[in-house]
Design a protein around this motif. Structure first.
Motif, PDB file in Angstrom:
ATOM      1  N   GLY A 113       5.191   5.098  -5.544  1.00  0.00           N
ATOM      2  CA  GLY A 113       4.430   5.913  -6.483  1.00  0.00           C
ATOM      3  C   GLY A 113       3.595   5.130  -7.473  1.00  0.00           C
ATOM      4  N   GLU A 114       3.456   3.844  -7.244  1.00  0.00           N
ATOM      5  CA  GLU A 114       2.713   3.006  -8.182  1.00  0.00           C
ATOM      6  C   GLU A 114       1.235   3.391  -8.242  1.00  0.00           C
ATOM      7  OE1 GLU A 114       1.615  -1.661  -8.497  1.00  0.00           O
ATOM      8  OE2 GLU A 114       3.709  -1.178  -8.103  1.00  0.00           O
ATOM      9  N   ASP A 115       0.725   3.995  -7.163  1.00  0.00           N
ATOM     10  CA  ASP A 115      -0.678   4.372  -7.122  1.00  0.00           C
ATOM     11  C   ASP A 115      -0.942   5.778  -7.670  1.00  0.00           C
ATOM     12  OD1 ASP A 115       0.572   5.736  -5.076  1.00  0.00           O
ATOM     13  OD2 ASP A 115      -1.130   5.580  -3.726  1.00  0.00           O
ATOM     14  N   ALA A 116       0.055   6.388  -8.283  1.00  0.00           N
ATOM     15  CA  ALA A 116      -0.069   7.764  -8.769  1.00  0.00           C
ATOM     16  C   ALA A 116      -1.194   7.918  -9.785  1.00  0.00           C
ATOM     17  CB  ALA A 116       1.250   8.247  -9.359  1.00  0.00           C
ATOM     18  N   TYR A 117      -1.340   6.979 -10.693  1.00  0.00           N
ATOM     19  CA  TYR A 117      -2.397   7.100 -11.699  1.00  0.00           C
ATOM     20  C   TYR A 117      -3.775   6.991 -11.049  1.00  0.00           C
ATOM     21  CZ  TYR A 117      -5.362   6.541 -15.754  1.00  0.00           C
ATOM     22  OH  TYR A 117      -6.359   6.720 -16.681  1.00  0.00           O
ATOM     23  N   ARG A 118      -3.921   6.081 -10.106  1.00  0.00           N
ATOM     24  CA  ARG A 118      -5.207   5.940  -9.414  1.00  0.00           C
ATOM     25  C   ARG A 118      -5.549   7.232  -8.680  1.00  0.00           C
ATOM     26  NH1 ARG A 118      -6.303   5.322  -4.452  1.00  0.00           N
ATOM     27  NH2 ARG A 118      -4.227   4.616  -3.888  1.00  0.00           N
ATOM     28  N   MET A 147      -9.461 -15.107  14.327  1.00  0.00           N
ATOM     29  CA  MET A 147      -8.640 -14.975  13.132  1.00  0.00           C
ATOM     30  C   MET A 147      -7.406 -15.859  13.317  1.00  0.00           C
ATOM     31  SD  MET A 147      -6.715 -11.648  11.438  1.00  0.00           S
ATOM     32  CE  MET A 147      -8.069 -10.581  11.692  1.00  0.00           C
ATOM     33  N   SER A 148      -7.125 -16.649  12.317  1.00  0.00           N
ATOM     34  CA  SER A 148      -5.977 -17.544  12.422  1.00  0.00           C
ATOM     35  C   SER A 148      -4.687 -16.778  12.139  1.00  0.00           C
ATOM     36  CB  SER A 148      -6.117 -18.705  11.445  1.00  0.00           C
ATOM     37  OG  SER A 148      -5.924 -18.253  10.119  1.00  0.00           O
ATOM     38  N   ALA A 149      -3.592 -17.359  12.529  1.00  0.00           N
ATOM     39  CA  ALA A 149      -2.283 -16.726  12.317  1.00  0.00           C
ATOM     40  C   ALA A 149      -1.990 -16.570  10.831  1.00  0.00           C
ATOM     41  CB  ALA A 149      -1.196 -17.551  13.000  1.00  0.00           C
ATOM     42  N   ALA A 150      -2.384 -17.553  10.027  1.00  0.00           N
ATOM     43  CA  ALA A 150      -2.124 -17.486   8.587  1.00  0.00           C
ATOM     44  C   ALA A 150      -2.890 -16.319   7.951  1.00  0.00           C
ATOM     45  CB  ALA A 150      -2.501 -18.797   7.919  1.00  0.00           C
ATOM     46  N   VAL A 151      -4.117 -16.105   8.381  1.00  0.00           N
ATOM     47  CA  VAL A 151      -4.921 -14.995   7.850  1.00  0.00           C
ATOM     48  C   VAL A 151      -4.299 -13.674   8.265  1.00  0.00           C
ATOM     49  CG1 VAL A 151      -7.170 -13.854   7.967  1.00  0.00           C
ATOM     50  CG2 VAL A 151      -7.043 -16.334   7.747  1.00  0.00           C
ATOM     51  N   ALA A 152      -3.883 -13.566   9.513  1.00  0.00           N
ATOM     52  CA  ALA A 152      -3.261 -12.341  10.013  1.00  0.00           C
ATOM     53  C   ALA A 152      -1.965 -12.040   9.267  1.00  0.00           C
ATOM     54  CB  ALA A 152      -3.003 -12.455  11.511  1.00  0.00           C
ATOM     55  N   VAL A 153      -1.157 -13.056   9.033  1.00  0.00           N
ATOM     56  CA  VAL A 153       0.094 -12.870   8.293  1.00  0.00           C
ATOM     57  C   VAL A 153      -0.207 -12.442   6.860  1.00  0.00           C
ATOM     58  CG1 VAL A 153       2.107 -14.066   7.335  1.00  0.00           C
ATOM     59  CG2 VAL A 153       1.468 -14.417   9.722  1.00  0.00           C
ATOM     60  N   GLY A 154      -1.188 -13.066   6.238  1.00  0.00           N
ATOM     61  CA  GLY A 154      -1.569 -12.706   4.872  1.00  0.00           C
ATOM     62  C   GLY A 154      -2.021 -11.264   4.783  1.00  0.00           C
ATOM     63  N   GLN A 155      -2.831 -10.821   5.748  1.00  0.00           N
ATOM     64  CA  GLN A 155      -3.281  -9.432   5.760  1.00  0.00           C
ATOM     65  C   GLN A 155      -2.108  -8.483   5.987  1.00  0.00           C
ATOM     66  OE1 GLN A 155      -6.350  -9.426   8.744  1.00  0.00           O
ATOM     67  NE2 GLN A 155      -7.957  -9.896   7.253  1.00  0.00           N
ATOM     68  N   GLY A 156      -1.191  -8.869   6.837  1.00  0.00           N
ATOM     69  CA  GLY A 156      -0.011  -8.047   7.086  1.00  0.00           C
ATOM     70  C   GLY A 156       0.854  -7.895   5.844  1.00  0.00           C
ATOM     71  N   VAL A 157       1.031  -8.994   5.134  1.00  0.00           N
ATOM     72  CA  VAL A 157       1.829  -8.959   3.906  1.00  0.00           C
ATOM     73  C   VAL A 157       1.148  -8.085   2.861  1.00  0.00           C
ATOM     74  CG1 VAL A 157       2.656 -10.345   1.954  1.00  0.00           C
ATOM     75  CG2 VAL A 157       2.993 -11.153   4.294  1.00  0.00           C
ATOM     76  N   ARG A 158      -0.167  -8.229   2.695  1.00  0.00           N
ATOM     77  CA  ARG A 158      -0.904  -7.403   1.723  1.00  0.00           C
ATOM     78  C   ARG A 158      -0.816  -5.922   2.091  1.00  0.00           C
ATOM     79  NH1 ARG A 158      -4.040 -11.932   1.713  1.00  0.00           N
ATOM     80  NH2 ARG A 158      -5.456 -11.200   3.338  1.00  0.00           N
ATOM     81  N   SER A 159      -0.920  -5.608   3.383  1.00  0.00           N
ATOM     82  CA  SER A 159      -0.810  -4.218   3.826  1.00  0.00           C
ATOM     83  C   SER A 159       0.577  -3.663   3.535  1.00  0.00           C
ATOM     84  CB  SER A 159      -1.094  -4.112   5.321  1.00  0.00           C
ATOM     85  OG  SER A 159      -2.426  -4.431   5.596  1.00  0.00           O
ATOM     86  N   PHE A 160       1.608  -4.467   3.777  1.00  0.00           N
ATOM     87  CA  PHE A 160       2.974  -4.013   3.500  1.00  0.00           C
ATOM     88  C   PHE A 160       3.177  -3.784   2.012  1.00  0.00           C
ATOM     89  CE2 PHE A 160       7.338  -4.916   2.247  1.00  0.00           C
ATOM     90  CZ  PHE A 160       7.983  -3.911   2.941  1.00  0.00           C
ATOM     91  N   VAL A 161       2.688  -4.689   1.181  1.00  0.00           N
ATOM     92  CA  VAL A 161       2.828  -4.539  -0.270  1.00  0.00           C
ATOM     93  C   VAL A 161       2.115  -3.275  -0.736  1.00  0.00           C
ATOM     94  CG1 VAL A 161       2.173  -5.547  -2.494  1.00  0.00           C
ATOM     95  CG2 VAL A 161       3.214  -6.985  -0.738  1.00  0.00           C
ATOM     96  N   ARG A 162       0.909  -3.040  -0.233  1.00  0.00           N
ATOM     97  CA  ARG A 162       0.158  -1.830  -0.592  1.00  0.00           C
ATOM     98  C   ARG A 162       0.930  -0.577  -0.165  1.00  0.00           C
ATOM     99  NH1 ARG A 162      -4.189  -2.313   2.510  1.00  0.00           N
ATOM    100  NH2 ARG A 162      -4.797  -4.127   1.306  1.00  0.00           N
ATOM    101  N   PHE A 163       1.475  -0.584   1.061  1.00  0.00           N
ATOM    102  CA  PHE A 163       2.265   0.537   1.554  1.00  0.00           C
ATOM    103  C   PHE A 163       3.498   0.760   0.679  1.00  0.00           C
ATOM    104  CE2 PHE A 163       5.990   1.794   4.057  1.00  0.00           C
ATOM    105  CZ  PHE A 163       5.611   3.073   4.418  1.00  0.00           C
ATOM    106  N   PHE A 164       4.210  -0.309   0.349  1.00  0.00           N
ATOM    107  CA  PHE A 164       5.422  -0.201  -0.460  1.00  0.00           C
ATOM    108  C   PHE A 164       5.103   0.355  -1.847  1.00  0.00           C
ATOM    109  CE2 PHE A 164       8.769  -1.984  -3.202  1.00  0.00           C
ATOM    110  CZ  PHE A 164       9.875  -1.445  -2.564  1.00  0.00           C
ATOM    111  N   ARG A 165       4.016  -0.105  -2.441  1.00  0.00           N
ATOM    112  CA  ARG A 165       3.618   0.404  -3.754  1.00  0.00           C
ATOM    113  C   ARG A 165       3.275   1.888  -3.677  1.00  0.00           C
ATOM    114  NH1 ARG A 165      -0.122  -4.576  -6.003  1.00  0.00           N
ATOM    115  NH2 ARG A 165       1.616  -5.818  -6.769  1.00  0.00           N
ATOM    116  N   ASP A 166       2.613   2.303  -2.592  1.00  0.00           N
ATOM    117  CA  ASP A 166       2.290   3.721  -2.408  1.00  0.00           C
ATOM    118  C   ASP A 166       3.563   4.553  -2.292  1.00  0.00           C
ATOM    119  OD1 ASP A 166      -0.368   3.041  -2.472  1.00  0.00           O
ATOM    120  OD2 ASP A 166      -0.716   3.346  -0.327  1.00  0.00           O
TER     121      ASP A 166
END
Length: 66
Positions: free
Chosen positions: A23-28, A1-20
């Motif tokens: 309360g953005e996921d409340a409707y889901r 796994m390249s560093a760019a892919v790892a960073v991208g996954q980390g950013v997506r995970s953080f965004v998902r966590f922050f949205r949770d």
């Protein structure tokens, strides 16, 4: 796994966590629970859900800053 892919996954995970956290996921979560519980009432639309949620919070403020 390249560093760019790892960073991208980390950013997506953080965004998902922050949205949770925000309360953005409340409707889901509501829709998932509604489907799993076999509730006989119809599923509220997302707009109806958020209106109902805000009305309940306004009627029963608990630990909100504003």
């Amino acid at each position: 796994m390249s560093a760019a892919v790892a960073v991208g996954q980390g950013v997506r995970s953080f965004v998902r966590f922050f949205r949770d956290v925000m309360g953005e996921d409340a409707y889901r979560k509501y829709a998932d629970f509604h489907a799993a519980s076999g509730c006989a009432s119809p599923l509220m639309s997302e707009k109806e859900f958020w209106r109902d949620k805000m009305d309940r919070q306004d009627a029963n403020p608990q630990g909100r800053c504003c």
